[in-house]
Write a protein that holds these residues in place. Sequence first.
Motif, PDB file in Angstrom:
ATOM      1  N   SER A   1     -13.461  -5.515   2.534  1.00  0.00           N
ATOM      2  CA  SER A   1     -12.100  -5.573   3.067  1.00  0.00           C
ATOM      3  C   SER A   1     -11.142  -4.595   2.378  1.00  0.00           C
ATOM      4  O   SER A   1     -10.107  -4.247   2.938  1.00  0.00           O
ATOM      5  CB  SER A   1     -11.531  -6.993   2.942  1.00  0.00           C
ATOM      6  OG  SER A   1     -12.296  -7.914   3.700  1.00  0.00           O
ATOM      7  N   TRP A   2     -11.477  -4.161   1.174  1.00  0.00           N
ATOM      8  CA  TRP A   2     -10.555  -3.344   0.386  1.00  0.00           C
ATOM      9  C   TRP A   2     -10.954  -1.878   0.386  1.00  0.00           C
ATOM     10  O   TRP A   2     -12.144  -1.548   0.367  1.00  0.00           O
ATOM     11  CB  TRP A   2     -10.505  -3.837  -1.064  1.00  0.00           C
ATOM     12  CG  TRP A   2      -9.765  -5.124  -1.238  1.00  0.00           C
ATOM     13  CD1 TRP A   2     -10.311  -6.377  -1.268  1.00  0.00           C
ATOM     14  CD2 TRP A   2      -8.369  -5.300  -1.389  1.00  0.00           C
ATOM     15  NE1 TRP A   2      -9.339  -7.326  -1.432  1.00  0.00           N
ATOM     16  CE2 TRP A   2      -8.126  -6.686  -1.514  1.00  0.00           C
ATOM     17  CE3 TRP A   2      -7.281  -4.427  -1.441  1.00  0.00           C
ATOM     18  CZ2 TRP A   2      -6.852  -7.223  -1.686  1.00  0.00           C
ATOM     19  CZ3 TRP A   2      -6.012  -4.947  -1.615  1.00  0.00           C
ATOM     20  CH2 TRP A   2      -5.797  -6.325  -1.735  1.00  0.00           C
TER      21      TRP A   2
ATOM     22  N   GLU B   1      -4.548  -4.261   9.326  1.00  0.00           N
ATOM     23  CA  GLU B   1      -4.746  -3.447   8.128  1.00  0.00           C
ATOM     24  C   GLU B   1      -3.405  -3.057   7.515  1.00  0.00           C
ATOM     25  O   GLU B   1      -2.795  -2.066   7.927  1.00  0.00           O
ATOM     26  CB  GLU B   1      -5.548  -2.179   8.442  1.00  0.00           C
ATOM     27  CG  GLU B   1      -5.822  -1.316   7.205  1.00  0.00           C
ATOM     28  CD  GLU B   1      -6.514  -0.002   7.541  1.00  0.00           C
ATOM     29  OE1 GLU B   1      -6.642   0.834   6.626  1.00  0.00           O
ATOM     30  OE2 GLU B   1      -6.902   0.191   8.712  1.00  0.00           O
TER      31      GLU B   1
ATOM     32  N   ARG C   1      -1.290  -1.265   4.536  1.00  0.00           N
ATOM     33  CA  ARG C   1      -1.606  -0.159   3.637  1.00  0.00           C
ATOM     34  C   ARG C   1      -0.366   0.250   2.868  1.00  0.00           C
ATOM     35  O   ARG C   1       0.758   0.268   3.410  1.00  0.00           O
ATOM     36  CB  ARG C   1      -2.157   1.042   4.411  1.00  0.00           C
ATOM     37  CG  ARG C   1      -2.551   2.222   3.521  1.00  0.00           C
ATOM     38  CD  ARG C   1      -3.090   3.399   4.294  1.00  0.00           C
ATOM     39  NE  ARG C   1      -3.347   4.530   3.408  1.00  0.00           N
ATOM     40  CZ  ARG C   1      -4.499   4.790   2.820  1.00  0.00           C
ATOM     41  NH1 ARG C   1      -5.541   3.995   3.037  1.00  0.00           N
ATOM     42  NH2 ARG C   1      -4.649   5.826   2.017  1.00  0.00           N
TER      43      ARG C   1
ATOM     44  N   ILE D   1      -9.577   1.698  -1.730  1.00  0.00           N
ATOM     45  CA  ILE D   1      -8.679   2.304  -2.708  1.00  0.00           C
ATOM     46  C   ILE D   1      -8.984   3.794  -2.777  1.00  0.00           C
ATOM     47  O   ILE D   1     -10.148   4.187  -2.958  1.00  0.00           O
ATOM     48  CB  ILE D   1      -8.853   1.669  -4.106  1.00  0.00           C
ATOM     49  CG1 ILE D   1      -8.607   0.155  -4.036  1.00  0.00           C
ATOM     50  CG2 ILE D   1      -7.909   2.314  -5.113  1.00  0.00           C
ATOM     51  CD1 ILE D   1      -8.937  -0.573  -5.326  1.00  0.00           C
TER      52      ILE D   1
ATOM     53  N   ILE E   1      -3.846   2.163  -1.085  1.00  0.00           N
ATOM     54  CA  ILE E   1      -4.586   0.895  -1.097  1.00  0.00           C
ATOM     55  C   ILE E   1      -4.401   0.231   0.260  1.00  0.00           C
ATOM     56  O   ILE E   1      -3.278   0.103   0.759  1.00  0.00           O
ATOM     57  CB  ILE E   1      -4.079  -0.044  -2.211  1.00  0.00           C
ATOM     58  CG1 ILE E   1      -4.223   0.618  -3.586  1.00  0.00           C
ATOM     59  CG2 ILE E   1      -4.840  -1.363  -2.182  1.00  0.00           C
ATOM     60  CD1 ILE E   1      -3.636  -0.219  -4.711  1.00  0.00           C
ATOM     61  N   SER E   2      -5.514  -0.176   0.858  1.00  0.00           N
ATOM     62  CA  SER E   2      -5.442  -0.885   2.136  1.00  0.00           C
ATOM     63  C   SER E   2      -6.366  -2.094   2.129  1.00  0.00           C
ATOM     64  O   SER E   2      -7.346  -2.146   1.366  1.00  0.00           O
ATOM     65  CB  SER E   2      -5.794   0.052   3.299  1.00  0.00           C
ATOM     66  OG  SER E   2      -7.151   0.461   3.218  1.00  0.00           O
ATOM     67  N   TYR E   3      -6.041  -3.046   2.985  1.00  0.00           N
ATOM     68  CA  TYR E   3      -6.819  -4.283   3.094  1.00  0.00           C
ATOM     69  C   TYR E   3      -7.015  -4.588   4.572  1.00  0.00           C
ATOM     70  O   TYR E   3      -6.063  -4.542   5.356  1.00  0.00           O
ATOM     71  CB  TYR E   3      -6.100  -5.443   2.407  1.00  0.00           C
ATOM     72  CG  TYR E   3      -6.822  -6.759   2.497  1.00  0.00           C
ATOM     73  CD1 TYR E   3      -7.916  -7.033   1.686  1.00  0.00           C
ATOM     74  CD2 TYR E   3      -6.409  -7.733   3.401  1.00  0.00           C
ATOM     75  CE1 TYR E   3      -8.585  -8.244   1.767  1.00  0.00           C
ATOM     76  CE2 TYR E   3      -7.065  -8.956   3.496  1.00  0.00           C
ATOM     77  CZ  TYR E   3      -8.158  -9.210   2.671  1.00  0.00           C
ATOM     78  OH  TYR E   3      -8.827 -10.407   2.756  1.00  0.00           O
ATOM     79  N   THR E   4      -8.229  -4.877   4.974  1.00  0.00           N
ATOM     80  CA  THR E   4      -8.535  -5.138   6.377  1.00  0.00           C
ATOM     81  C   THR E   4      -8.915  -6.608   6.549  1.00  0.00           C
ATOM     82  O   THR E   4      -9.786  -7.129   5.835  1.00  0.00           O
ATOM     83  CB  THR E   4      -9.696  -4.253   6.863  1.00  0.00           C
ATOM     84  OG1 THR E   4      -9.363  -2.885   6.663  1.00  0.00           O
ATOM     85  CG2 THR E   4      -9.970  -4.490   8.344  1.00  0.00           C
ATOM     86  N   THR E   5      -8.249  -7.271   7.494  1.00  0.00           N
ATOM     87  CA  THR E   5      -8.534  -8.668   7.784  1.00  0.00           C
ATOM     88  C   THR E   5      -8.411  -8.897   9.290  1.00  0.00           C
ATOM     89  O   THR E   5      -8.150  -7.936  10.050  1.00  0.00           O
ATOM     90  CB  THR E   5      -7.566  -9.593   7.013  1.00  0.00           C
ATOM     91  OG1 THR E   5      -7.954 -10.956   7.205  1.00  0.00           O
ATOM     92  CG2 THR E   5      -6.128  -9.394   7.477  1.00  0.00           C
TER      93      THR E   5
END
Length: 289
Positions: A143-144, A200, A202, A146, A188-192
């Motif tokens: 999910s992360w 996402e 960011r 960087i 930095i991004s996170y996908t859910t």
Amino acid sequence: IFVETGVVVMPFLPGDSLVPQEWVEEEFQKTNVMLNGAWNLNDDVMVYATYSQGFKSGGFDQRYQAGAPAVTSFDPEEVEAIEFGLKSSWLDNSLRVNAAAFYSDYQDMQLVALFGFAPVTKNAGEATIQGFEIEATYIPESSWLIQLGVGYLDAEYEELSDDILNTTPITKDSAFAQVPEWSTNLGISYTTTWGEWTVEPRLDWIYSDETYQDATNDPLLLSDSYDLLNASITMTSASDAWELVAAGRNLTDELYLITGRSSFNSAPGYAEGIYSRGKEWSLSVKYNF
């Protein structure tokens, strides 16, 4: 146009020619070479070395503020560059690291300076630019994401032509225009998921060292180092038909020079610059047919 004892005098009338009306041409030819060698140390690490030559065509100046006996021109700019680099993957392909170190040697470097109101291109002489770049991408888990980038540049004039030294304030110690010594970026991004949507968020941080915006290093056009903070949220439908992006740029409302030019040290005595926009918000909606 100039003013003398309260009377406006126009030394030239509309339609007057500042250079002879004749056909002028120049021809430039150059054959460049590039050599590249790469070696795979193993399945995850590759190193390489590159030698290359570059060529920027010469040309003619397009603006004049006074009469000239002939159309002025400038010679081509040439460069030789050497680069050593590394491309690698680590930690079961979750970490990718690329790095490069380079050295560039310029001959007859083209430099634009204001002579009065007219921008004139001169072949300044010899210069070198050396430095390195490192970029890394790390996925600690699915999910992360960087991303990190660091760049360093050392740009110097080695030799300057008499034309530059005698007619401009530029010296061998002058800094190159718009060349920061250090630059850095971090994202930095996170996908859910949210229902049937992929979401996402960011966050991006960007840093740039101080730079002069013109070759004469006018202190009025010195842009201080700055940090930028950008953020966004991207939502994509399960079918990829819809994409919604809400974003904010320059969230800290940083004010910095983007570009500029100056003749403050010459007869016109002015400097002008274009500054960054302030804090911005945007919303975009895209539908794929």
